[in-house]
Design an enzyme around this catalytic site. Structure first.
Site, PDB file in Angstrom:
ATOM      1  N   ASP A  74     -10.564 -12.798   1.628  1.00 18.84           N
ATOM      2  CA  ASP A  74     -10.761 -14.206   1.970  1.00 18.84           C
ATOM      3  C   ASP A  74      -9.473 -14.984   2.197  1.00 18.84           C
ATOM      4  OD1 ASP A  74     -13.578 -14.026   1.782  1.00 18.84           O
ATOM      5  OD2 ASP A  74     -13.307 -13.820  -0.373  1.00 18.84           O
ATOM      6  N   ASP A 113       1.937  -9.336  -0.129  1.00 18.04           N
ATOM      7  CA  ASP A 113       2.436 -10.065   1.050  1.00 18.04           C
ATOM      8  C   ASP A 113       1.361 -10.961   1.667  1.00 18.04           C
ATOM      9  OD1 ASP A 113       4.892 -10.357   2.589  1.00 18.04           O
ATOM     10  OD2 ASP A 113       3.685  -9.641   4.269  1.00 18.04           O
ATOM     11  N   THR A 135       2.313  -5.636  -6.344  1.00 19.10           N
ATOM     12  CA  THR A 135       1.741  -4.507  -5.595  1.00 19.10           C
ATOM     13  C   THR A 135       2.230  -3.204  -6.212  1.00 19.10           C
ATOM     14  OG1 THR A 135       1.770  -3.211  -3.553  1.00 19.10           O
ATOM     15  CG2 THR A 135       3.555  -4.774  -3.806  1.00 19.10           C
ATOM     16  N   ILE A 136       1.333  -2.230  -6.285  1.00 18.99           N
ATOM     17  CA  ILE A 136       1.784  -0.912  -6.762  1.00 18.99           C
ATOM     18  C   ILE A 136       2.720  -0.269  -5.753  1.00 18.99           C
ATOM     19  CG2 ILE A 136      -0.238  -0.426  -8.213  1.00 18.99           C
ATOM     20  CD1 ILE A 136      -1.089   1.571  -5.906  1.00 18.99           C
ATOM     21  N   ASP A 137       2.673  -0.737  -4.491  1.00 19.50           N
ATOM     22  CA  ASP A 137       3.429  -0.071  -3.419  1.00 19.50           C
ATOM     23  C   ASP A 137       4.939  -0.316  -3.514  1.00 19.50           C
ATOM     24  OD1 ASP A 137       0.899   0.552  -2.510  1.00 19.50           O
ATOM     25  OD2 ASP A 137       0.860  -1.054  -1.021  1.00 19.50           O
ATOM     26  N   ARG A 172      -1.364  28.935  -5.810  1.00 18.34           N
ATOM     27  CA  ARG A 172      -1.806  28.099  -4.693  1.00 18.34           C
ATOM     28  C   ARG A 172      -0.759  27.074  -4.319  1.00 18.34           C
ATOM     29  NH1 ARG A 172      -7.774  26.531  -6.990  1.00 18.34           N
ATOM     30  NH2 ARG A 172      -8.909  28.228  -5.992  1.00 18.34           N
ATOM     31  N   MET A 179      -0.876   6.769  -2.811  1.00 13.42           N
ATOM     32  CA  MET A 179      -0.909   5.520  -2.042  1.00 13.42           C
ATOM     33  C   MET A 179       0.510   5.043  -1.692  1.00 13.42           C
ATOM     34  SD  MET A 179      -3.911   3.251  -3.731  1.00 13.42           S
ATOM     35  CE  MET A 179      -5.607   3.429  -3.201  1.00 13.42           C
ATOM     36  N   GLY A 180       0.591   3.822  -1.197  1.00 14.70           N
ATOM     37  CA  GLY A 180       1.906   3.253  -0.878  1.00 14.70           C
ATOM     38  C   GLY A 180       1.958   2.573   0.472  1.00 14.70           C
ATOM     39  N   GLU A 232       0.359   8.413   1.636  1.00 12.81           N
ATOM     40  CA  GLU A 232      -0.743   8.216   2.596  1.00 12.81           C
ATOM     41  C   GLU A 232      -0.244   7.821   3.989  1.00 12.81           C
ATOM     42  OE1 GLU A 232      -3.219   5.083   0.966  1.00 12.81           O
ATOM     43  OE2 GLU A 232      -1.612   3.611   1.088  1.00 12.81           O
TER      44      GLU A 232
HETATM   45  O1  F6P Z   1      -1.491  -2.187  -1.456  1.00 16.80           O
HETATM   46  C1  F6P Z   1      -2.043  -1.481  -2.503  1.00 16.80           C
HETATM   47  C2  F6P Z   1      -2.946  -0.386  -2.014  1.00 16.80           C
HETATM   48  O2  F6P Z   1      -3.439   0.312  -3.141  1.00 16.80           O
HETATM   49  C3  F6P Z   1      -2.305   0.579  -1.019  1.00 16.80           C
HETATM   50  O3  F6P Z   1      -1.452   1.513  -1.629  1.00 16.80           O
HETATM   51  C4  F6P Z   1      -3.528   1.187  -0.368  1.00 16.80           C
HETATM   52  O4  F6P Z   1      -3.251   1.632   0.938  1.00 16.80           O
HETATM   53  C5  F6P Z   1      -4.486   0.028  -0.315  1.00 16.80           C
HETATM   54  O5  F6P Z   1      -4.053  -0.902  -1.311  1.00 16.80           O
HETATM   55  C6  F6P Z   1      -5.920   0.386  -0.564  1.00 16.80           C
HETATM   56  O6  F6P Z   1      -6.706  -0.745  -0.419  1.00 16.80           O
HETATM   57  P1  F6P Z   1      -8.238  -0.854  -0.816  1.00 16.80           P
HETATM   58  O7  F6P Z   1      -8.290  -1.247  -2.273  1.00 16.80           O
HETATM   59  O8  F6P Z   1      -8.751  -1.920   0.064  1.00 16.80           O
HETATM   60  O9  F6P Z   1      -8.862   0.486  -0.613  1.00 16.80           O
END
Ligand code: F6P
Length: 358
Positions: A74, A113, A135-137, A172, A179-180, A232
């Site tokens: 939103d 952001d 942000t975790i990123d 294996r 993520m990121g 990712e």
């Molecule tokens: O920005 C944080 C994050 O977890 C990213 O690492 C990931 O690409 C995205 O959000 C996933 O978003 P959603 O919660 O909408 O699946």
């Protein structure tokens, strides 16, 4: 200043509750009142406010998620309502009216952001706003580190520790997709601390034959298993990022995901070694924040209240070196921080002999 409103926007992140608690506790010291806005800017449009007293934040320091709720949908400047189906309307005047009616003097926005850009727009309309980066990123240029990042890295590192045992037992290749978004920080830090053999990040497009060679050379040395961490947003040289899905009408219209599976197939058909893929997904965003994130979150919360007290609005608090500083929101938003070629941890990875795919 008598009353502060606080909201959490965008994806959740370990440490959000620690920030909310710090804001409320610190404001209390100065005799200021705090109200919470539920579900990010949706609550600001809908006037969904709750009082936040000292009792309401008791015990939330170690809790993951956010007691206020959040959304990454939103935007009051292009609002579509809860079901997202309506045409976009500018509801910013409603937000301003709601805050005024609630007697709010200043708004603290805890977000990534996207939410901070909205905060900046409100600031230019005259709202007294202070931002806190989340942000975790860890991909915001303005701050050395966002809270939540260290917790996400710890989760990914633990996953790597666990994958090692299966990889070794079954001979294996194990791929962990983390993520990121467009930055490789989680993959890099988790890969180095979790003993990965290959780390692939968006900043360094990879060559499949390099990855395959790293696996083969390990096998020749008697190590019949390999551990690969792939961000990712990673992609082969000359190839595209893998998009899991797209969204209409959202601030972030793309969700990345699937590069782990692609790499697994490509690698298995190239060198024949049995390969398995694990996608860590939202496990990285959940759970209790680690010590570092609790501390950083608490520092941010206290610093944001200080900014309100000193009437330093249109700003965002940020970590630079050891200090929490303030910078203008305008300066802070829209700047992606990726892993630079000279990053010290990247250089450590290379000197450890970890294959980066280039
Ligand atoms: O920005 C944080 C994050 O977890 C990213 O690492 C990931 O690409 C995205 O959000 C996933 O978003 P959603 O919660 O909408 O699946």
């Amino acid at each position: 200043m008598a009353k502060i409103a606080v909201l959490t926007g965008g994806g959740d992140c370990p440490g959000l509750n620690a920030v909310i608690r710090a804001v409320v506790k610190s404001a209390y010291q100065y005799g200021m009142e705090v109200i919470g806005i539920r579900d990010g800017f949706r609550g600001a449009v809908e006037g969904d406010f709750i009082p936040l007293g000292i009792q309401d934040v008791s015990g939330i320091l170690p809790r993951g998620g956010t007691i206020l709720g959040t959304t990454n949908r939103d935007n009051p400047f292009a609002y579509r309502g809860a079901d997202g189906s309506k045409t976009a309307e500018d509801r910013s005047p409603v937000v301003l009216a709601n805050l005024e009616q609630a007697g709010v003097d200043a708004l603290i926005v805890i977000g990534g952001d996207g939410s901070l850009k909205i905060a900046l727009e409100f600031s230019s309309l005259g709202l007294k706003v202070v931002g806190i980066p989340k942000t975790i990123d860890n991909d915001l240029m303005a701050t050395d580190q966002t809270f939540g990042f260290q917790t996400a890295v710890a989760t990914a590192q633990e996953a790597l520790d666990r994958l090692h045992s299966t990889a070794e037992s079954h001979h294996r290749v194990m791929i962990l997709e983390v993520m990121g978004r467009y930055a490789g920080w989680i993959a890099l830090y988790a890969g180095v601390t979790g003993g990965a053999d290959v780390i692939l990040i968006p900043e360094i497009p990879y060559q499949l034959h390099k990855v395959a060679l790293a696996v083969e050379e390990r096998a020749k040395r008697g190590k019949k298993f390999s551990i690969i961490v792939v961000a990712e947003g990673a992609h082969p040289e000359g190839g595209e990022m893998v998009v899991e899905r797209t969204f209409e009408n959202r601030p972030e219209p793309v969700k990345l995901g699937g590069i782990g599976a692609k790499l697994g197939q490509d690698l298995e058909s190239r060198n024949g070694v049995e390969t398995r893929v694990t996608v860590l997904g939202h496990l990285q965003r959940g759970g209790s924040p680690v010590t570092y994130d609790r501390l950083l979150a608490s520092r941010y919360g206290v610093a944001a209240v200080d900014a309100v007290l000193e009437e330093d609005f249109g700003t965002m608090v940020a970590l630079q070196g050891k200090e929490i500083v303030r910078m203008s929101l305008a300066e802070a938003v829209n700047k992606l921080k990726q892993v630079p070629p000279t990053d010290p941890v990247l250089l450590v990875a290379r000197n450890l002999g970890i294959e980066m795919g280039d």
